[in-house]
Structures are given as structure tokens and as C-alpha cells.
Design a protein around this motif. Sequence first.
Motif, mmCIF file in Angstrom:
data_model
loop_
_atom_site.group_PDB
_atom_site.id
_atom_site.type_symbol
_atom_site.label_atom_id
_atom_site.label_comp_id
_atom_site.label_asym_id
_atom_site.label_seq_id
_atom_site.Cartn_x
_atom_site.Cartn_y
_atom_site.Cartn_z
ATOM 1 N N GLY A 51 -38.163 -47.858 -31.585
ATOM 2 C CA GLY A 51 -38.398 -47.389 -32.946
ATOM 3 C C GLY A 51 -37.328 -47.830 -33.921
ATOM 4 N N LYS A 52 -36.114 -47.860 -33.414
ATOM 5 C CA LYS A 52 -34.992 -48.239 -34.268
ATOM 6 C C LYS A 52 -35.142 -49.674 -34.765
ATOM 7 N N SER A 53 -35.544 -50.534 -33.833
ATOM 8 C CA SER A 53 -35.728 -51.935 -34.171
ATOM 9 C C SER A 53 -36.851 -52.095 -35.197
ATOM 10 N N CYS A 54 -37.925 -51.316 -35.009
ATOM 11 C CA CYS A 54 -39.045 -51.378 -35.954
ATOM 12 C C CYS A 54 -38.608 -50.923 -37.346
ATOM 13 N N ARG A 55 -37.870 -49.835 -37.362
ATOM 14 C CA ARG A 55 -37.392 -49.306 -38.634
ATOM 15 C C ARG A 55 -36.548 -50.347 -39.382
ATOM 16 N N LEU A 56 -35.634 -50.959 -38.652
ATOM 17 C CA LEU A 56 -34.754 -51.949 -39.245
ATOM 18 C C LEU A 56 -35.539 -53.154 -39.759
ATOM 19 N N ARG A 57 -36.501 -53.587 -38.952
ATOM 20 C CA ARG A 57 -37.300 -54.746 -39.355
ATOM 21 C C ARG A 57 -38.092 -54.438 -40.625
ATOM 22 N N TRP A 58 -38.620 -53.248 -40.699
ATOM 23 C CA TRP A 58 -39.388 -52.854 -41.881
ATOM 24 C C TRP A 58 -38.480 -52.778 -43.104
ATOM 25 N N ILE A 59 -37.355 -52.086 -42.956
ATOM 26 C CA ILE A 59 -36.454 -51.871 -44.088
ATOM 27 C C ILE A 59 -35.863 -53.190 -44.581
ATOM 28 N N ASN A 60 -35.456 -54.037 -43.676
ATOM 29 C CA ASN A 60 -34.714 -55.238 -44.064
ATOM 30 C C ASN A 60 -35.577 -56.457 -44.332
ATOM 31 N N TYR A 61 -36.830 -56.412 -43.889
ATOM 32 C CA TYR A 61 -37.599 -57.648 -43.993
ATOM 33 C C TYR A 61 -39.043 -57.458 -44.469
ATOM 34 N N LEU A 62 -39.728 -56.462 -43.947
ATOM 35 C CA LEU A 62 -41.157 -56.358 -44.213
ATOM 36 C C LEU A 62 -41.506 -55.484 -45.412
ATOM 37 N N ARG A 63 -40.636 -54.581 -45.746
ATOM 38 C CA ARG A 63 -40.895 -53.635 -46.834
ATOM 39 C C ARG A 63 -41.314 -54.381 -48.100
ATOM 40 N N PRO A 64 -42.371 -53.906 -48.784
ATOM 41 C CA PRO A 64 -42.782 -54.570 -50.015
ATOM 42 C C PRO A 64 -41.700 -54.459 -51.097
ATOM 43 N N GLY A 65 -41.641 -55.466 -51.940
ATOM 44 C CA GLY A 65 -40.708 -55.423 -53.062
ATOM 45 C C GLY A 65 -39.343 -56.009 -52.766
ATOM 46 N N LEU A 66 -39.173 -56.518 -51.557
ATOM 47 C CA LEU A 66 -37.869 -57.094 -51.222
ATOM 48 C C LEU A 66 -37.736 -58.488 -51.817
ATOM 49 N N LYS A 67 -36.537 -58.744 -52.335
ATOM 50 C CA LYS A 67 -36.216 -60.098 -52.785
ATOM 51 C C LYS A 67 -35.633 -60.833 -51.599
ATOM 52 N N HIS A 68 -35.958 -62.064 -51.461
ATOM 53 C CA HIS A 68 -35.247 -62.877 -50.477
ATOM 54 C C HIS A 68 -34.691 -64.088 -51.194
ATOM 55 N N GLY A 69 -33.621 -64.604 -50.673
ATOM 56 C CA GLY A 69 -33.071 -65.827 -51.243
ATOM 57 C C GLY A 69 -31.767 -65.614 -51.969
ATOM 58 N N VAL A 70 -31.449 -66.600 -52.788
ATOM 59 C CA VAL A 70 -30.111 -66.705 -53.373
ATOM 60 C C VAL A 70 -29.814 -65.534 -54.310
ATOM 61 N N PHE A 71 -28.610 -65.036 -54.229
ATOM 62 C CA PHE A 71 -28.162 -63.997 -55.144
ATOM 63 C C PHE A 71 -27.843 -64.616 -56.509
#
Length: 302
Positions: A51-71
Motif C-alpha cells: 500500500g505504501k508503494s501505491c500511495r507514493l506512486r499516486w502522490i508523486n506521479y499519477l495524481r492529476p494536476g502534477l507538473k512534470h519537467g523543468v522548474f
Amino acid sequence: MGCKSCDKPKPKHRKGLWSPEEDQRLRNYVLQHGHGCWSTVPIKAGLQRNGKSCRLRWINYLRPGLKHGVFTIQEEETILSLHRLLGNKWSQIAQHLPGRTDNEIKNFWNSYLKKKVMKVEALELAQINSQLLNSAPKTEEYSMQTINPNTQQVSSFQSFQQMEDSAVDADRSVPLPHAPDDKVALQSSLPRLLFAEWLSSDHINNRNFVNSGGTMAISSMMSDNSNPDYAFKHNLLRDDGQFGNEFRSGLSNGAATYNQKFPIQLEQEINHQIPAVGNGVFDFVSMSDICNDFNMTHDVIY
DNA sequence: AAATCTGACAACCGCTGTGCC
DNA sequence: AGGCACAGCGGTTGTCAGATT
């Protein structure tokens, strides 16, 4: 004889990078059902993860609205300012950067920003050293005329923008006055110093720091919790326009001296020098005054 | 072209805080 | 009050791609 919990077969959880199929399963499940209790998510979603791994994956990567890329430059400056203010409180820093995760900011800091800051600080330190060598004061006390507002601060709590600017802009040196009449001019030219630990999270979260003229001041939340709405502003200038001993000790001993010595010293002075309150040596100011007068580029948060 | 190094990013691990029973 | 499960956080490690030798 083993206990029941020990007899439970431990499920083999997959580790390592997530495959696109795993991402898809997790995304679909959370979008349809919400995550609820994370420990049940992998079972319900048909994943071999914990569950922990799933939570982290969702929060850090899959969650809608996330920006990825250059700051962006703005994001970079925000991180620098907030890191000066909050330290390694990545989750709190992330709250000020929509679409960025604490993990992403932490990685960006560790891989890039930290080195950049260290480089500038090294430059600044070299500059201070060479200035001290060149000015060669006759006594242990620093001559008022030789103090440069950009360099009298210890590098570790100097505004990042100031550090960069001071490396290329020596004209910012302000001749420091002798006469008390010049105190106001001096105070308005000097940056303020504000310690982050004296701010509550509300001040950090809800305040915009705006500019108005400045005085050289140490602003401190009183350690007395019964009076949380008032801070102490210590101008650090005696009435003759000279820096007090506290300031010189801070200058010569470094940031740790400021941080550890001032709250105690201020308390002692509050107790024993009450007549000084209001005459320019000490002034009571509300926390909101400090926040409203504070300027992120001119002043310094440590 | 192959080996090695380096930086960026993703993920894991361990600790702490919180709420519930 | 204490034990437990869970969420959240920050430090650390692993992985991989690109750069360098």
C-alpha cells in the motif's frame, strides 16, 4: 509453536520501477473508487505492490494536476526563499508550488539547487575574507565606515538574490554614518533579519511580504507563549549610531551566535532595560507589522 | 566502441504523529 | 493508558541515460 501472525504467509510485494500496466491499474482504481485505506488498494486493484508503494506512486506521479519537467526561475526562487525560511520541510515547501511534489522538490534541491547555493556562498565567503583583509580594522571593533550592508551578514543567511547581486554590484556599499541624525538613513538602507523559527506557520502560509522602508532590526517572537501576538524589534544601534555589542558578536562569531544568543540576550534586556523600550533601541511591534514590512529581496530570513 | 563517471529522478526505508479501539 | 494501523515525512539508495575518457 509459532503465533498466528507469524504463520501468516507474507505476500511477496513487487519492488522497483512501475510498469505502464501497473500505473494504469492503480490510476483506474483510484479514479473510480478513491484510495480509501491504502493498504487495501493493491489487493483491490490487483497489484503486487504494498500500500505504501501505491500511495507514493499516486502522490508523486499519477495524481492529476502534477507538473512534470523543468522548474521555472520563479519556482526556483520560491524554493530558495522557502528553504531559507523552512529548511528541509519539503512538504511545506511543496504546498507553495502547485503541481510539484515534495519528492520532486527535494530531488531538485539535492541535485541542483544545493550546489548552486554552496557555490554562491563560497564566492561570498571569499569576498568577505578579501574585504576584511583589505579594510584591516585597527581594533577588534569593526569601523562603521568599512561595513558594507551586503557583506556584514553571515553568508549562510543572506538573501540568495543579494548574494548573486553583491558578487557583481559593489556600488551598493552604503557609507555608514557616525552621527545619530544619520541613524534613520542608515536603518532604512540596511536589510532586516528575521528568524524563521519565530514565525508561526500561519505567518508563513498566509502572509505576503511587501516592501516599505527598513531599519536594521532583529525581530523576535517572545519566548513567552502567553504573548504570542507580539514580537520584539531590536534595532541593534545605540543612540550614538554605533552597533551594539550584540551585533558585533554576531558579526564576529557567525550565524550560530545570532541564533542561540539573541533570544536569551533579548529576554535579559527586556527584563532589565525596559526604559529603553520605544526610544529606538527596542520597539514593540506586532507580528503582522513585521510580516507586512518584510521584503523577500531586501531583507533576510534565516 | 567500450568502460567509467555523473546527474537526475524514482522508489524505498525508517521514523514520527495521529486516530481509533 | 497503551497497542495497533495507517498516513505522512524526510533521508537514503537504486536505476538509468547521457557525458566523458
